[in-house]
Design an enzyme around this catalytic site. Structure first.
Site, PDB file in Angstrom:
ATOM      1  N   CYS A 161       0.800  -1.225   0.000  1.00  0.00           N
ATOM      2  CA  CYS A 161       0.000   0.000   0.000  1.00  0.00           C
ATOM      3  C   CYS A 161       0.833   1.275   0.000  1.00  0.00           C
ATOM      4  CB  CYS A 161      -0.934   0.014   1.208  1.00  0.00           C
ATOM      5  SG  CYS A 161      -1.910  -1.488   1.373  1.00  0.00           S
ATOM      6  N   HIS A 300      -3.902   7.648   6.108  1.00  0.00           N
ATOM      7  CA  HIS A 300      -3.988   6.361   5.410  1.00  0.00           C
ATOM      8  C   HIS A 300      -5.383   5.773   5.602  1.00  0.00           C
ATOM      9  CE1 HIS A 300      -2.567   2.783   3.448  1.00  0.00           C
ATOM     10  NE2 HIS A 300      -2.807   2.037   4.506  1.00  0.00           N
ATOM     11  N   GLU A 311      -2.951   4.517  13.694  1.00  0.00           N
ATOM     12  CA  GLU A 311      -2.645   5.773  13.005  1.00  0.00           C
ATOM     13  C   GLU A 311      -3.092   6.980  13.825  1.00  0.00           C
ATOM     14  OE1 GLU A 311      -2.803   7.889   8.631  1.00  0.00           O
ATOM     15  OE2 GLU A 311      -4.165   6.217   9.020  1.00  0.00           O
ATOM     16  N   LYS A 330     -10.366   7.449   1.559  1.00  0.00           N
ATOM     17  CA  LYS A 330     -10.704   6.082   1.143  1.00  0.00           C
ATOM     18  C   LYS A 330     -12.174   5.764   1.362  1.00  0.00           C
ATOM     19  CE  LYS A 330      -6.184   3.817   1.741  1.00  0.00           C
ATOM     20  NZ  LYS A 330      -5.354   4.982   2.145  1.00  0.00           N
ATOM     21  N   HIS A 335      -9.871   1.675  -1.304  1.00  0.00           N
ATOM     22  CA  HIS A 335      -8.429   1.515  -1.089  1.00  0.00           C
ATOM     23  C   HIS A 335      -7.799   1.014  -2.388  1.00  0.00           C
ATOM     24  CE1 HIS A 335      -4.617   0.863   0.542  1.00  0.00           C
ATOM     25  NE2 HIS A 335      -4.893   0.149   1.617  1.00  0.00           N
ATOM     26  N   PHE A 394       1.124  -3.076   4.481  1.00  0.00           N
ATOM     27  CA  PHE A 394       1.464  -4.405   4.960  1.00  0.00           C
ATOM     28  C   PHE A 394       2.943  -4.643   4.648  1.00  0.00           C
ATOM     29  CE2 PHE A 394      -2.943  -6.688   4.727  1.00  0.00           C
ATOM     30  CZ  PHE A 394      -3.348  -5.956   5.823  1.00  0.00           C
TER      31      PHE A 394
END
Length: 407
Positions: A161, A300, A311, A330, A335, A394
């Site tokens: 990502c 994010h 976050e 998002k 995403h 990830f």
């Protein structure tokens, strides 16, 4: 230090075609997410997703179109818009001083799945002769290099990502180091296929379809968040050194001022606040800015239970509790995995240009608002000089990008 200007923007997503259409939808809170049918034959449950519905590369002859995976076709669309806005000729006047840096998470996953289907179901078994060049992670960047004659360097980043955000940051450093004067940067992703969706569902991080309001299935930072919603699309930016842009009379849309990259080295899928903090602080140092200088953070914000909480902790650590306006776009476009960082940076540039901060949609109640100044009541007019866009992946890769207004 060499200043790097953003002189062109391009985007294609579930919110439509074009960087202006993207900004319009984000400011109005219009969602591009809808219900997808799933597949009983593959035990794929119906799911929510942000799907690109506009025609792709209609001008290409059918025989030539066979060379492209869907993510590469979307890359062409976004890049063409950014290139045109920058006012550049079809091919760059100095190819050896022009580069491309492109990010994708799974590259040609749709073409790969199609190859497997043909191999196991066709009689006799066969695959498309262009399968390899469609699937490879550098295919989109290679097509862009050929189209615009970008010969200084090609960076193909596949870092989950964080892919396109890292590609943009590395291109920033490439321009500062004098290896090129211009770079076409961004990312593309097209993984709305059975295999990819099944993988995300199996992992337990994909939001269940909201049957009553499919467009609200993704709810970052909301107490009732239940996971991410996949999207597809592409986003592109033209970066130039200030000297190169001035020499040809280009107008800056914003300055790409800072890039921070860190690695958690903790867990493959569980984020680490300390790693995110290191990336954000590194981006601020690189930009020569302090936390109070930042007037907006595009988070994010994937809408996973753990990811959003971590976050929120990391943003509060860097900026202070409720010290900076935050939203997660998002919720409206989904995403885009490897392309997410580029699309969200384009969104952030547009927020800075319009001086209107997009809302974090679908938040009903949020305990995380004790840490974050969440933008939940529509677009907020603001006088913002600088902004940050976060991309956390990830594998533990963290990227923060900082932009500020041009003088």
């Amino acid at each position: 230090m060499t200043q790097v200007w953003i002189t062109g923007l391009g985007a294609i997503s579930a919110l439509g075609q074009g960087a202006e259409a993207l900004a319009d939808a984000l400011q109005s809170g219009r969602s591009g997410i809808g219900a997808q049918p799933g597949s009983e034959a593959h035990a794929l449950k119906p799911f929510a997703a942000g799907v690109v519905t506009v025609p792709l590369a209609a001008a290409l002859p059918p025989a030539q179109r066979n060379l492209y995976d869907r993510h590469s076709l979307m890359a062409l669309e976004a890049a063409a818009e950014a290139w045109a806005q920058a006012g550049l000729p079809a091919t760059t006047p100095d190819p050896d001083r022009a580069a491309v840096a492109w990010g994708t998470g799974l590259g040609g996953s749709a073409s790969l799945e199609a190859s497997y289907q043909q191999m196991f179901t066709a009689q006799p078994p066969r695959v498309h002769p262009y399968s390899v060049v469609r699937v490879m992670a550098n295919s989109a960047g290679s097509h862009l290099a050929m189209r615009h004659q970008l010969r200084a360097a090609q960076l193909a980043v596949s870092n989950a990502c964080a892919s396109s955000a890292q590609a943009i940051g590395e291109a920033l450093w490439l321009l500062r180091n004098g290896r090129a004067d211009l770079a076409l940067v961004g990312g593309s992703e097209a993984m709305l296929n059975v295999g990819s969706a099944l993988g995300w569902q199996a992992m337990g991080v994909m939001a269940p379809l909201d049957a009553e309001a499919p467009e609200q299935s993704c709810r970052p930072f909301d107490d009732g968040r239940r996971g991410l919603v996949l999207g597809e699309g592409a986003a592109a930016l033209v970066l130039e050194t200030e000297a190169h842009a001035r020499a040809r009379g280009a107008t800056p849309l914003a300055v790409l001022a800072g890039y921070g990259h860190s690695v958690d080295a903790v867990h493959l899928s569980r984020p680490d606040a300390a790693g995110q903090v290191r990336a954000m602080r590194a981006a601020l140092r690189d930009a020569g800015l302090q936390p109070p200088d930042i007037g907006y953070v595009n988070a994010h914000g994937t809408a996973t239970e753990v990811g959003d909480a971590v976050e929120a902790e990391s943003i509060a650590t860097v900026f202070g509790a409720r010290a900076v306006p935050v939203s997660a776009t998002k919720a409206l476009h989904g995403h885009l995995i490897g392309a997410g960082g580029a699309l969200e940076l384009v969104s952030t540039v547009q927020a800075l240009r319009r001086q209107a901060l997009p809302p974090s949609a679908h938040v009903r109640t949020s305990r995380l608002s004790e840490q974050l100044d969440l933008l939940t009541d529509g677009a907020r007019p603001a006088r913002v000089r600088a902004a940050m866009s976060n991309s956390f992946a990830f594998g533990g890769s963290n990227v923060a990008l900082v932009i500020h207004a041009a003088d």
